[in-house]
Design an enzyme around this catalytic site. Structure first.
Site, PDB file in Angstrom:
ATOM      1  N   GLU A 165      38.952  40.298 -64.497  1.00  0.00           N
ATOM      2  CA  GLU A 165      39.319  40.388 -62.959  1.00  0.00           C
ATOM      3  C   GLU A 165      40.517  40.773 -62.779  1.00  0.00           C
ATOM      4  OE1 GLU A 165      37.228  37.652 -59.999  1.00  0.00           O
ATOM      5  OE2 GLU A 165      36.698  36.619 -61.944  1.00  0.00           O
ATOM      6  N   GLY A 215      39.243  29.660 -55.692  1.00  0.00           N
ATOM      7  CA  GLY A 215      39.102  28.320 -55.627  1.00  0.00           C
ATOM      8  C   GLY A 215      39.125  27.610 -57.026  1.00  0.00           C
ATOM      9  N   ALA A 216      39.047  28.070 -57.868  1.00  0.00           N
ATOM     10  CA  ALA A 216      38.993  27.351 -59.375  1.00  0.00           C
ATOM     11  C   ALA A 216      40.438  28.144 -60.146  1.00  0.00           C
ATOM     12  CB  ALA A 216      37.875  27.714 -60.079  1.00  0.00           C
ATOM     13  N   SER A 217      40.748  29.182 -60.066  1.00  0.00           N
ATOM     14  CA  SER A 217      41.745  29.969 -61.072  1.00  0.00           C
ATOM     15  C   SER A 217      42.666  30.652 -60.243  1.00  0.00           C
ATOM     16  CB  SER A 217      41.181  30.481 -61.978  1.00  0.00           C
ATOM     17  OG  SER A 217      40.577  31.681 -61.706  1.00  0.00           O
ATOM     18  N   THR A 218      43.853  30.946 -60.659  1.00  0.00           N
ATOM     19  CA  THR A 218      44.715  31.874 -60.219  1.00  0.00           C
ATOM     20  C   THR A 218      44.966  33.054 -61.378  1.00  0.00           C
ATOM     21  OG1 THR A 218      46.673  32.479 -58.884  1.00  0.00           O
ATOM     22  CG2 THR A 218      46.912  30.783 -60.549  1.00  0.00           C
ATOM     23  N   GLN A 219      45.275  34.465 -61.096  1.00  0.00           N
ATOM     24  CA  GLN A 219      45.687  35.205 -61.995  1.00  0.00           C
ATOM     25  C   GLN A 219      46.816  36.204 -61.546  1.00  0.00           C
ATOM     26  OE1 GLN A 219      42.296  35.453 -60.635  1.00  0.00           O
ATOM     27  NE2 GLN A 219      41.557  34.036 -62.223  1.00  0.00           N
TER      28      GLN A 219
END
Length: 770
Positions: A165, A215-219
């Site tokens: 992503e 909401g669950a992760s950051t990249q």
């Protein structure tokens, strides 16, 4: 809306591509289009030679290129047969918008994200298999062939990782911001350019860094400076290859990583667990502490009370505290942005051991980032938390952002709701349209009073979390020299930012769209697909593939592709259901192997045995015929008691004798007195073979007088004393003999008929006694 007709100029030479973003809350279909790269007229002086294909919305009027269904594809794991009905509206929309004549050449991709990643591998495989079957049977769109690693639809239907992503998002951002038109390393000239700036720490990349928070992760995805790239020696870098319209290939080495649990929703869950844990420990240490389960929360607006049950709660040693700490507690907002930042700071886990220095958050390695020349663009939550409440989307200024967040957090909750009602009456609602029920996102894009409530409740926490991630986590300076980015080396970056309407190239800016194109990782995927269609500048060049397929060593790569076990999922599912009913001695751990797999292969062997056993005689006969070859009933040429036929070894050899004994038996005879195989039939010599005519003993006849048995082999006659020439056998038939080299043929003439009744294993010749 009906698709354009064949004579529409807009449609001439146009290609289409479809991406279905199968997220956790819903699936969104997006149609993109671009002109056929081969039909674009180019000249050596044409500036388009050094650009990528222009990817745009897939509908002529710019409307109807997006369609969405809810809930997420992952919710169908319990009923995968419903996948077809779920996808039917999306596919029908694409069929209506794209001309039928172009369906077979239009690729379609169903790429699942966070929701599908959380499923068990067998559930992932089943849902993806049903998705592939529906697309193959109900559409004519282009799909990849089956693959053992990727599944029945190859890379057309699969689950992508958070890193993928990030890579696709990085492509989309730089495509829209013209980041690929600068000093990107080309396949033919990259080395020269690297030498020209070797060792220059301040050398800027013209590409933008990419930040995404859900909401669950950051990249994070960015191209390190040349010096830092050499410091990491390529470890953790992913090749992103694209092809310009002129056929020239550009290549960028991009670092990408993801932090699971660092999205706003899961960070909030960890924060609630930490706050309740600290509250319980304080109450246990102080006997005079209040008995009510009320926790003061600086990350909520003043006066807002929420009842929350902790999901993550452990002590510093990793052991759970007493069971009371796991119950629901009331959190009452005190509205202090400064305290909220201090409370959320430890959730970054900056002190976690770093096995591969340098590290940022949670012990994950990230190459050094030079923010004086690197420019980042943040999407999703970075945009929502900046624009929808504060109205500060775009170029980021820490002082301005902190002031707005502190003011909002310190407000009374009743006053916030009152302003919200006034905005609703004036049709000035903010927020990202999220509807949360029982802590789960259940609706998107529905405007109303309930839509804004979750956003307003969590805005203070989300603002503090984003500030901590940017500055404490990623290391972005809080105060940047206004002229720090406008150095001589960064002139090109400044110019590109001005073209996009920015006064200066900010270190960080939040964005949602560029022009009328939304920044989405799906756009990056389509840019890559359009680039694949461009013929290479030179023959024999490596074909373009997705970045994940360009990775040669997955062990050293941050991108770990998701590969559900498509061909063993059923057995694994059966085993999971049987294990609770099996004794411990029959489990996989005790036996060292899967009992289900053993049972499966036993059943397969039994079925094969039942099918093959009745046909065993046919197989045995076929093997003998194959070994002996095509036999002529008169084709045995014997000499000196030995025989060869068609170049095969003499049957008197040990191997042939063993095979003959092995396959001999009652199953090879007919009527009990004659063998079915050609070499065991009665031999009747002709006149040409004997040199004179003689009437042989009729079949079945037995001489009247006493006889002497002479042993012979099946293929040759043993040497025995021959009767005198002219000896009459039985009823007057004359036995022919010869002293010539061909005497074995005379002996062979004696094989007229085997006697009835018990005989030895060798054939016998009847010779009258004198």
């Amino acid at each position: 809306m009906a698709p354009p007709t064949a004579n529409d100029p807009w449609l001439a030479g146009r290609h289409f591509g479809i991406v279905i973003d199968a997220g956790s809350s819903g699936s969104r279909l997006q149609i993109y289009s671009w002109r056929d790269p081969k039909s674009v007229r180019l000249s050596k002086e044409n500036s388009l030679l050094h650009t990528l294909p222009k990817v745009e919305k897939g509908t002529k009027d710019g409307e109807g290129w997006v369609s969405k269904v809810e809930p997420g594809l992952s919710t169908l794991a319990g009923d995968p047969t419903a996948v077809g009905a779920y996808l039917k509206p999306l596919v029908a929309h694409a069929i209506d918008e794209i001309p039928p004549s172009l369906h077979s050449s239009t690729p379609i991709f169903v790429l699942a994200t966070a929701g599908m990643r959380l499923l068990a591998p067998e559930d992932q495989a089943v849902v993806l298999s049903h998705t592939c079957h529906f697309l193959r049977s109900q559409t004519n769109f282009k799909l990849d062939p089956p693959s053992e690693e990727l599944g029945p639809c190859g890379s057309s239907v699969r689950i992508i990782t958070g890193e993928e992503e990030g890579l696709f998002g990085w492509i989309a951002v730089n495509y829209l911001m013209d980041g690929f038109t600068g000093k990107a390393r080309s396949s033919g000239k990259g080395k020269g350019k690297e030498k020209a700036v070797e060792g220059d720490v301040g050398y800027p990349r013209t590409t933008y860094g990419f930040l995404d928070m859900g909401g669950a992760s950051t990249q994070i995805a960015f191209e390190p400076s040349l010096k830092h790239e050499k410091d990491v020696k390529g470890k953790g870098l992913v090749d992103v290859r694209l092809r310009l319209l002129g056929g020239e290939e550009i290549r960028h080495k991009v670092f990408v990583t993801t932090w699971l649990g660092y999205g706003t929703n899961q960070a909030r869950e960890r924060y609630v667990g930490q706050a309740i844990q600290e509250f319980e420990e304080t109450r246990m240490a102080d006997s005079s502490a209040q008995d009510a389960d009320v926790v003061l929360d600086p990350c909520l607006p003043r006066g807002l009370e929420l009842t929350e049950t902790p999901v993550h709660i452990t002590t510093a040693t990793g052991t759970h505290v007493d069971s009371h700490a796991g119950k629901a507690h009331a959190l009452v907002g005190t509205g202090s942005f400064e305290q909220c930042m201090r409370k959320t700071g430890p959730l970054l886990n900056k002190d976690k051991p770093c096995p591969d220095s340098p590290c940022l958050m949670n012990g994950i390695h990230v190459p050094p980032i030079d923010f004086s020349v690197s420019n980042f663009i943040g999407v999703s939550e970075y945009w929502y938390s900046s624009e929808h409440i504060f109205g500060l989307g775009g170029a980021y200024d820490f002082v301005q952002y902190e002031r707005a967040a502190a003011e909002f957090c310190g407000r009374d909750w009743e006053g916030i709701l009152k302003q919200h009602e006034e905005s609703r009456g004036k049709h000035q609602l903010g927020g990202d349209g999220e509807v949360v029920k029982d802590g789960k996102l259940v609706e998107l894009g529905v405007w109303g009073p309930k839509v804004e409530t979750p956003r307003l409740q969590m805005q203070c926490f989300k603002a503090a979390w984003i500030v901590n991630v940017l500055h404490e986590g990623l290391g972005m300076p809080r105060i940047v020299d206004p002229g720090g980015n406008a150095t001589t080396a960064g002139d090109q970056v400044v110019e590109q930012a001005k073209k996009k309407g920015l006064d200066k190239p900010p270190t960080f800016q939040s964005m949602d769209t560029v022009g009328d194109i939304a920044i989405s990782w799906t756009l990056g995927k389509m840019v890559l697909e359009a680039s694949k269609e461009i013929p290479p500048l030179k023959k024999g060049m490596k074909p373009l593939v997705d970045p994940v397929d360009d990775i040669e060593d997955y062990d050293d790569s941050p991108v770990k592709p998701i590969r559900p076990p498509f061909f063993s999922s059923s057995l694994d599912a059966i085993e999971d259901k049987l294990v609770p009913h099996l004794p411990p001695s029959l489990t996989r751990e005790s036996l060292g192997f899967s009992p289900v797999f053993l049972l499966f292969w036993m059943i397969v062997f039994f079925v094969v045995f039942l099918v093959v056993y009745p046909l065993r005689r046919h197989f045995r006969t076929g093997c003998l015929r194959f070994m002996r070859g095509k036999r002529d009933p008169y084709g045995e040429y014997l000499e000196e008691g030995r025989a060869t036929r068609n170049g095969l070894p003499s049957p008197s050899s040990p191997a042939a004798s063993w095979l003959r004994r092995l396959f001999s038996g009652s199953g090879l005879t007919k009527n009990g007195n004659a063998h079915a195989l050609p070499h065991l039939r009665p031999f009747v010599p002709s006149k040409a073979q004997t040199g004179s005519f003689s009437t042989p003993v009729p079949n079945g006849a037995v001489p009247d007088d006493a006889t002497t048995l002479v042993s012979s082999t099946r293929y040759g006659i043993s040497r025995v004393p021959s009767p005198a020439p002219g000896t009459i056998i039985g009823d007057g038939h004359q036995l022919l003999t010869s002293r010539s080299r061909n005497s074995s043929q005379a002996n062979l003439a004696s094989l007229v008929q085997r006697p009835q009744g018990p005989t030895s294993r060798t054939s016998n010749t009847l010779i009258p006694r004198k």
